[in-house]
Design a protein around this motif. Structure first.
Motif, PDB file in Angstrom:
ATOM      1  N   LYS A  88     -29.934 -14.695  13.690  1.00 56.65           N
ATOM      2  CA  LYS A  88     -31.221 -14.451  13.037  1.00 56.65           C
ATOM      3  C   LYS A  88     -31.743 -13.066  13.405  1.00 56.65           C
ATOM      4  O   LYS A  88     -32.236 -12.322  12.554  1.00 56.65           O
ATOM      5  CB  LYS A  88     -32.215 -15.541  13.490  1.00 56.65           C
ATOM      6  N   ILE A 104     -29.988 -10.416  14.428  1.00 60.22           N
ATOM      7  CA  ILE A 104     -29.218  -9.291  13.874  1.00 60.22           C
ATOM      8  C   ILE A 104     -29.427  -9.194  12.357  1.00 60.22           C
ATOM      9  O   ILE A 104     -29.450  -8.100  11.807  1.00 60.22           O
ATOM     10  CB  ILE A 104     -27.707  -9.326  14.242  1.00 60.22           C
ATOM     11  N   ARG A 105     -29.636 -10.355  11.698  1.00 59.66           N
ATOM     12  CA  ARG A 105     -29.933 -10.288  10.252  1.00 59.66           C
ATOM     13  C   ARG A 105     -31.254  -9.559  10.018  1.00 59.66           C
ATOM     14  O   ARG A 105     -31.380  -8.715   9.127  1.00 59.66           O
ATOM     15  CB  ARG A 105     -29.970 -11.711   9.687  1.00 59.66           C
ATOM     16  N   TYR A 154     -32.648  -7.345  11.956  1.00 59.32           N
ATOM     17  CA  TYR A 154     -32.541  -5.906  12.239  1.00 59.32           C
ATOM     18  C   TYR A 154     -31.765  -5.196  11.128  1.00 59.32           C
ATOM     19  O   TYR A 154     -32.099  -4.060  10.756  1.00 59.32           O
ATOM     20  CB  TYR A 154     -31.885  -5.659  13.603  1.00 59.32           C
ATOM     21  N   ALA A 155     -30.752  -5.866  10.579  1.00 54.92           N
ATOM     22  CA  ALA A 155     -30.009  -5.259   9.465  1.00 54.92           C
ATOM     23  C   ALA A 155     -30.930  -5.074   8.254  1.00 54.92           C
ATOM     24  O   ALA A 155     -30.811  -4.093   7.513  1.00 54.92           O
ATOM     25  CB  ALA A 155     -28.800  -6.121   9.098  1.00 54.92           C
TER      26      ALA A 155
END
Lengths: 88, 439
Positions: free
Chosen positions: B421, B423-424, B426-427
């Motif tokens: 969650k 890293i999604r 932040y992407a």
């Protein structure tokens, strides 16, 4: 365009993108090579790369995909899957 | 003459239940691993302060342990963190038992000089600047003194400063190299056991010296991810902008520690992003404003709590991820704090999170206060200063509740779903930034 030719097109486009971004020839990199190792990326750089691939190919990887995309093969499969879903 | 400089690093959590949990949640010790794998900037600075006619050999503890026999030196210098100080003392005792004189230094030794003296022929307190050159000359003359006081002021002046010997790191497989641009921190948090304890005030290295060090360090690595070994890099915003403008052409990727005021300066954030700053570690400490009361003498962090979420969002929107650090077991913390922190982290969008337990390192005001209040579980617990082991009686809960709360929270925030969650999210931020810059 057939599924096969789309796959080939993604392959070429992805390799060209990486070649341009990292200033190294990616044409001979194996589909199963770890991009993190091949390009000597830290985990944050890997994540930034995935965001750039999303931007370049106009796709949106799932959280699952984002954490698992480690090889050209992984990324191409994800791109093809998203492309197929968008088309259907 | 040959001097061996031996760096002790690495921390092992003692609590067996946390050790077991760490195996399944490796993210929670990730930052500790990064720190353990960094070279000792202190010792390569000591090497630089050594007269040029003296041979210096730099070793890390793993290299020493790998050999059955002790390597021969005329003089040995050992530097260690608190958690490994007993191992450092044991190594010092081994060298001394075979007749090799030993000098001990570092933060722990500076804060506990009487204890260290029992295991050394000489100790260096504070930084090595202003102490080491004299020590080496005294050793040559056979007149080593028991204690050498390093400078606490003007440590980066031409009088004291020497560029660290980055050449000693050549060929070693570091994934990060460190450079220090400042020493100390004006916030002076009660628990802080970092470089502010060995300085009288915040010390800033010149931009020129800082950049020269980075360039020297770049020459020994093909993996230029840099970690600034500072406790609060952007205290002086004018210096900060000059510094990042100077390193912008170097093509670095780098990390440092800051306070939340970084988010107040749009120009600095833009320059940081352009210079390759990829992550800042910020001590947010507590999920509630109440929890921050009294942490620093001026209640600065307490006053800034209302800005936390906005500031994190703003910094990350520049493509600089935030590693948010929190401390559990503060005096205001109750059993409810664990869920409050979990909720805060969830709302914050932080890419990385570091949760540790309040640790009364020896020599800190926190240690003195808890000792005065009779709340230390043992008087001497240095090997448990791991940031994960509980060494004191919390004010509003039992030790067991704090330990169980830590384990519960670690399982909540360091699991695979939460990681994905984060890293999604932040992407998404990073992607939005790419789209905006392309428009």
């Amino acid at each position: 365009m057939t599924a096969h030719s789309t796959e080939q097109s993604h392959d070429t486009e992805l390799r060209n993108f990486l070649t341009s971004k990292f200033d190294r020839d990616m044409s001979d990199v194996s589909l199963d090579a770890s991009l993190i190792e091949e390009l000597q990326l830290d985990s944050l750089a890997g994540l930034e790369l995935m965001a750039e691939i999303e931007n370049k190919f106009d796709v949106y990887f799932s959280a699952e995909h984002l954490s698992e995309l480690r090889t050209l093969s992984n990324i191409l499969e994800a791109l093809d899957e998203l492309n197929w879903r968008a088309a259907s | 003459m040959k001097i061996g400089l031996i760096a002790m690093s690495g921390v092992r959590v003692k609590n067996p239940e946390l050790v077991k949990l760490g195996v399944t949640l490796p993210q929670f010790v990730n930052r500790g691993k990064v720190i353990a794998s960094l070279p000792s900037l202190g010792l390569i600075t000591v090497a630089a302060l050594t007269p040029p006619d003296v041979e210096v050999v730099y070793r890390e503890i793993g290299e020493v342990k790998a050999s059955d026999a002790l390597e021969s030196f005329d003089l040995v210098g050992i530097s260690s963190f608190t958690a490994q100080i007993d191992e450092a003392y044991a190594l010092a005792d081994r060298y001394r038992s075979r007749g090799t004189p030993v000098v001990l230094g570092g933060l722990h030794v500076s804060l506990m000089p009487d204890e260290a003296t029992a295991h050394a022929d000489a100790i260096v307190v504070n930084g090595a600047e202003g102490a080491w050159p004299e020590l080496v000359e005294d050793f040559r003359r056979g007149q080593l003194k028991q204690c050498y006081d390093g400078a606490r002021n003007k440590v980066f002046s031409d009088q004291h400063y020497r560029m660290p010997r980055f050449d000693l790191l050549q060929g070693r497989p570091y994934n990060r190299l460190t450079v220090q641009t400042s020493r100390g921190c004006p916030l002076a948090c009660e628990f802080c056991a970092a470089s502010m304890r060995i300085t009288d005030c915040f010390q800033q290295k010149s931009v020129e010296k800082s950049v020269a060090e980075i360039k020297a360090a770049m020459s020994v690595t093909d993996q230029p991810f840099f970690e600034l070994a500072d406790d609060n890099t952007f205290v002086n915003k004018k210096w900060s902008k000059e510094f990042v403008r100077a390193i912008r052409p170097l093509g670095l990727r780098w990390f440092t520690e800051s306070d939340i005021s970084l988010a107040d300066d749009d120009e600095l954030l833009r320059l940081l992003a352009e210079s390759g700053c990829k992550q800042v570690l910020i001590g947010l400490e507590s999920p509630t404003a109440e929890g921050l009361k009294g942490i620093d003498p001026h209640n600065w962090k307490h006053q800034r709590h209302g800005d936390y979420l906005r500031a994190i969002d703003k910094i990350q929107s520049h493509g600089i991820s935030v590693n948010g650090c929190f401390i559990l077991g503060l005096d205001s913390h109750t059993p409810e704090t664990f869920t409050e922190l979990g909720d805060f982290i969830d709302r914050s969008g932080l890419l990385e999170v570091q949760v540790t337990v309040q640790t009364p390192f020896p020599g800190t005001p926190l240690y003195a206060r808890l000792k005065r209040e009779g709340r230390l579980l043992q008087e001497r617990f240095w090997d448990r200063c791991t940031l994960f082991d509980v060494n004191f009686q919390p004010k509003n809960m039992s030790v067991e509740t704090l330990e169980a709360g830590l384990r519960w929270l670690f399982a909540e925030i360091y699991n695979e779903d939460e990681r994905k969650k984060r890293i999604r999210h932040y992407a998404d931020i990073y992607g939005a930034r790419l789209s905006a810059s392309a428009a």
